[in-house]
Design a protein around this motif. Structure first.
Motif, PDB file in Angstrom:
ATOM      1  N   SER A   1       0.842  -1.185   0.000  1.00 28.57           N
ATOM      2  CA  SER A   1       0.000   0.000   0.000  1.00 28.57           C
ATOM      3  C   SER A   1       0.881   1.239   0.000  1.00 28.57           C
ATOM      4  O   SER A   1       1.772   1.359   0.844  1.00 28.57           O
ATOM      5  N   LEU A   2       0.657   2.147  -0.940  1.00 27.00           N
ATOM      6  CA  LEU A   2       1.418   3.391  -0.952  1.00 27.00           C
ATOM      7  C   LEU A   2       1.026   4.295   0.212  1.00 27.00           C
ATOM      8  O   LEU A   2       1.844   5.020   0.747  1.00 27.00           O
ATOM      9  N   VAL A   3      -0.222   4.244   0.603  1.00 24.47           N
ATOM     10  CA  VAL A   3      -0.724   5.103   1.678  1.00 24.47           C
ATOM     11  C   VAL A   3      -0.167   4.671   3.028  1.00 24.47           C
ATOM     12  O   VAL A   3       0.329   5.487   3.792  1.00 24.47           O
ATOM     13  N   GLN A   4      -0.258   3.381   3.325  1.00 23.92           N
ATOM     14  CA  GLN A   4       0.173   2.876   4.620  1.00 23.92           C
ATOM     15  C   GLN A   4       1.621   2.409   4.627  1.00 23.92           C
ATOM     16  O   GLN A   4       2.215   2.232   5.687  1.00 23.92           O
ATOM     17  N   GLY A   5       2.175   2.156   3.452  1.00 22.86           N
ATOM     18  CA  GLY A   5       3.543   1.652   3.364  1.00 22.86           C
ATOM     19  C   GLY A   5       3.687   0.233   3.865  1.00 22.86           C
ATOM     20  O   GLY A   5       4.776  -0.201   4.213  1.00 22.86           O
ATOM     21  N   ALA A   6       2.592  -0.498   3.910  1.00 21.90           N
ATOM     22  CA  ALA A   6       2.606  -1.854   4.456  1.00 21.90           C
ATOM     23  C   ALA A   6       2.432  -2.888   3.357  1.00 21.90           C
ATOM     24  O   ALA A   6       1.731  -2.658   2.371  1.00 21.90           O
ATOM     25  N   ALA A   7       3.070  -4.043   3.546  1.00 19.95           N
ATOM     26  CA  ALA A   7       2.869  -5.162   2.628  1.00 19.95           C
ATOM     27  C   ALA A   7       1.456  -5.700   2.828  1.00 19.95           C
ATOM     28  O   ALA A   7       1.025  -5.908   3.962  1.00 19.95           O
ATOM     29  N   LEU A   8       0.737  -5.912   1.724  1.00 19.70           N
ATOM     30  CA  LEU A   8      -0.638  -6.391   1.802  1.00 19.70           C
ATOM     31  C   LEU A   8      -0.741  -7.878   1.528  1.00 19.70           C
ATOM     32  O   LEU A   8      -1.425  -8.596   2.244  1.00 19.70           O
ATOM     33  N   CYS A   9      -0.084  -8.339   0.468  1.00 16.08           N
ATOM     34  CA  CYS A   9      -0.117  -9.756   0.120  1.00 16.08           C
ATOM     35  C   CYS A   9       0.983 -10.045  -0.889  1.00 16.08           C
ATOM     36  O   CYS A   9       1.572  -9.134  -1.467  1.00 16.08           O
ATOM     37  N   SER A  10       1.232 -11.327  -1.084  1.00 12.24           N
ATOM     38  CA  SER A  10       2.281 -11.707  -2.030  1.00 12.24           C
ATOM     39  C   SER A  10       1.787 -11.585  -3.468  1.00 12.24           C
ATOM     40  O   SER A  10       0.603 -11.683  -3.740  1.00 12.24           O
ATOM     41  N   LEU A  11       2.734 -11.378  -4.351  1.00 12.83           N
ATOM     42  CA  LEU A  11       2.443 -11.296  -5.766  1.00 12.83           C
ATOM     43  C   LEU A  11       2.598 -12.689  -6.353  1.00 12.83           C
ATOM     44  O   LEU A  11       3.581 -13.372  -6.054  1.00 12.83           O
ATOM     45  N   PRO A  12       1.642 -13.150  -7.162  1.00 13.17           N
ATOM     46  CA  PRO A  12       1.793 -14.473  -7.762  1.00 13.17           C
ATOM     47  C   PRO A  12       3.103 -14.564  -8.559  1.00 13.17           C
ATOM     48  O   PRO A  12       3.505 -13.611  -9.219  1.00 13.17           O
ATOM     49  N   ALA A  13       3.753 -15.710  -8.477  1.00 19.51           N
ATOM     50  CA  ALA A  13       5.057 -15.904  -9.123  1.00 19.51           C
ATOM     51  C   ALA A  13       5.000 -15.708 -10.628  1.00 19.51           C
ATOM     52  O   ALA A  13       5.957 -15.264 -11.241  1.00 19.51           O
ATOM     53  N   HIS A  14       3.880 -15.991 -11.257  1.00 18.71           N
ATOM     54  CA  HIS A  14       3.748 -15.890 -12.708  1.00 18.71           C
ATOM     55  C   HIS A  14       3.445 -14.476 -13.187  1.00 18.71           C
ATOM     56  O   HIS A  14       3.297 -14.246 -14.376  1.00 18.71           O
ATOM     57  N   ALA A  15       3.406 -13.503 -12.298  1.00 24.51           N
ATOM     58  CA  ALA A  15       3.001 -12.148 -12.657  1.00 24.51           C
ATOM     59  C   ALA A  15       3.941 -11.484 -13.649  1.00 24.51           C
ATOM     60  O   ALA A  15       3.508 -10.725 -14.493  1.00 24.51           O
ATOM     61  N   LEU A  16       5.208 -11.755 -13.552  1.00 24.22           N
ATOM     62  CA  LEU A  16       6.170 -11.107 -14.415  1.00 24.22           C
ATOM     63  C   LEU A  16       6.580 -11.979 -15.590  1.00 24.22           C
ATOM     64  O   LEU A  16       7.398 -11.580 -16.398  1.00 24.22           O
ATOM     65  N   ALA A  17       6.002 -13.142 -15.700  1.00 20.46           N
ATOM     66  CA  ALA A  17       6.360 -14.051 -16.801  1.00 20.46           C
ATOM     67  C   ALA A  17       5.768 -13.598 -18.107  1.00 20.46           C
ATOM     68  O   ALA A  17       4.856 -12.872 -18.214  1.00 20.46           O
TER      69      ALA A  17
END
Length: 67
Positions: free
Chosen positions: A51-67
């Motif tokens: 989150s840009l507002v809170q600066g907190a990690a929200l969840c993981s990004l799926p491994a295939h996202a950048l494939a």
């Protein structure tokens, strides 16, 4: 990591992945995500949606996202 319910995490991932399919490049994708208030951050656990507002990690990004 932010304490979100699994349904909210899935909605965030779906939004992020939908935006990835519409973007022509990784740079455009990350720019589009900033418009929603999200960013992708590299961590020891892998890439996380943050989150840009809170600066907190929200969840993981799926491994295939950048494939």
């Amino acid at each position: 990591m932010e304490n979100l319910n699994p349904g909210a995490k899935n909605q965030i991932r779906e939004l992020v992945m939908r935006e990835r399919t519409m973007a022509l490049s990784e740079r455009e994708w990350k720019h589009r995500l900033r418009g929603y208030g999200y960013a992708i951050m590299d961590t020891d656990e892998g890439q996380m949606i943050t989150s840009l507002v809170q600066g907190a990690a929200l969840c993981s990004l799926p491994a295939h996202a950048l494939a």
